[in-house]
Design an enzyme around this catalytic site. Sequence first.
Site, PDB file in Angstrom:
ATOM      1  N   ASP A 169      47.025  33.324  34.204  1.00 22.51           N
ATOM      2  CA  ASP A 169      46.431  34.597  34.928  1.00 22.51           C
ATOM      3  C   ASP A 169      46.418  35.689  34.069  1.00 22.51           C
ATOM      4  OD1 ASP A 169      46.081  35.943  37.440  1.00 22.51           O
ATOM      5  OD2 ASP A 169      48.126  36.720  37.020  1.00 22.51           O
ATOM      6  N   ALA A 209      46.324  39.752  35.219  1.00 23.42           N
ATOM      7  CA  ALA A 209      47.194  41.152  35.659  1.00 23.42           C
ATOM      8  C   ALA A 209      48.560  40.586  36.161  1.00 23.42           C
ATOM      9  CB  ALA A 209      46.691  41.948  36.706  1.00 23.42           C
ATOM     10  N   ALA A 263      51.052  45.166  50.617  1.00 26.88           N
ATOM     11  CA  ALA A 263      50.231  45.164  49.710  1.00 26.88           C
ATOM     12  C   ALA A 263      50.330  44.270  48.533  1.00 26.88           C
ATOM     13  CB  ALA A 263      49.952  46.427  49.029  1.00 26.88           C
ATOM     14  N   MET A 296      48.911  38.944  46.656  1.00 27.56           N
ATOM     15  CA  MET A 296      48.397  38.820  45.241  1.00 27.56           C
ATOM     16  C   MET A 296      48.061  37.799  44.540  1.00 27.56           C
ATOM     17  SD  MET A 296      48.204  42.010  44.396  1.00 27.56           S
ATOM     18  CE  MET A 296      48.448  42.888  42.936  1.00 27.56           C
ATOM     19  N   LYS A 339      39.786  39.542  45.530  1.00 27.33           N
ATOM     20  CA  LYS A 339      40.174  40.814  46.163  1.00 27.33           C
ATOM     21  C   LYS A 339      39.794  40.953  47.552  1.00 27.33           C
ATOM     22  CE  LYS A 339      42.699  41.235  42.688  1.00 27.33           C
ATOM     23  NZ  LYS A 339      44.068  40.626  42.740  1.00 27.33           N
ATOM     24  N   HIS A 346      41.833  39.162  49.674  1.00 27.00           N
ATOM     25  CA  HIS A 346      43.315  39.879  49.668  1.00 27.00           C
ATOM     26  C   HIS A 346      43.093  40.924  50.941  1.00 27.00           C
ATOM     27  CE1 HIS A 346      46.398  41.787  47.314  1.00 27.00           C
ATOM     28  NE2 HIS A 346      46.723  42.506  48.546  1.00 27.00           N
ATOM     29  N   ARG A 403      41.587  31.691  44.089  1.00 31.36           N
ATOM     30  CA  ARG A 403      42.892  30.885  44.737  1.00 31.36           C
ATOM     31  C   ARG A 403      42.877  31.238  46.275  1.00 31.36           C
ATOM     32  NH1 ARG A 403      45.228  34.819  40.299  1.00 31.36           N
ATOM     33  NH2 ARG A 403      44.616  33.862  38.582  1.00 31.36           N
ATOM     34  N   ASP A 425      51.921  34.922  37.857  1.00 28.17           N
ATOM     35  CA  ASP A 425      52.953  35.741  38.411  1.00 28.17           C
ATOM     36  C   ASP A 425      53.030  35.807  39.944  1.00 28.17           C
ATOM     37  OD1 ASP A 425      51.765  39.080  38.706  1.00 28.17           O
ATOM     38  OD2 ASP A 425      50.491  37.438  38.338  1.00 28.17           O
TER      39      ASP A 425
END
Length: 268
Positions: A9, A11, A42, A46, A50, A53, A158, A184
Amino acid sequence: MKIEAIILDWAGTTVDFGCFAPVNVFLTVFEDAGIKVTLEEARKPMGMLKIDHIRTMLEMPRIREVWNEKYGRDFTEEDVHALYMQFESKLMESLATYTDPIQYVTETIQQLKEEGIRIGSTTGYTDSMMEVVTSHAAAKGYEPDFLVTPTQLGDKGRPYPYMIFKNMEAMGIQATKQVVKIGDTTSDIQEALNAGVWAVGVIIGSSEMGLSEEEYMALSEEEQQFAIEKTARIFKETGAHYTIRTIKELPALLEKINERLERGIVLA
């Protein structure tokens, strides 16, 4: 049979310790819409594309209730897209400043490349976002062999497994058990499991841990250990085969997985 490729990944895994670039913008765009959201809310989705998200956040019961109270109606896809357009605009303004490679990443990845391991990558960012990230990260010493974004796959990011499969295709990897995915977030782990590859969660600097580098370093050793164990537990509960504290531990982990493969032990 041995590991031939790793897929990382971006970030929170290889750049942007704590994955703060998107988190700060999520907080801002919801606040601008009159909806106060928490850092935990928020961070929960993750790793996803986005726009997905944002949709996932709006579907959270508490946020949905606050939205209904403010607007007198449920959110619509039009609302999702409006929030996303603001998110994309604000993120692009600040993204370049969140591209520093996390400690141990550049030297460890260079070591693995020299050992013949192929280095792929997946992300929750779009093509346009990654143009900024990849160029700045490369200038700072980090450049994987291959990148796949959700944009390239009809926005199926994802937890769909397709970004991993496209990496494998591009790098010429025959078997899923020859691939290790490192990320992460729980979305990274789900992506790996859905693809049938080894799933590894990286802990320090992760979005799941949720601390900036300064915040983490300010903790006592005992507090750091508590944060590490808590994050590892979340990854394991999601289904991760392994966790590592930092990318520095990755070469030793690959040796351990190779030993399992040599003994004929495959993924659970």
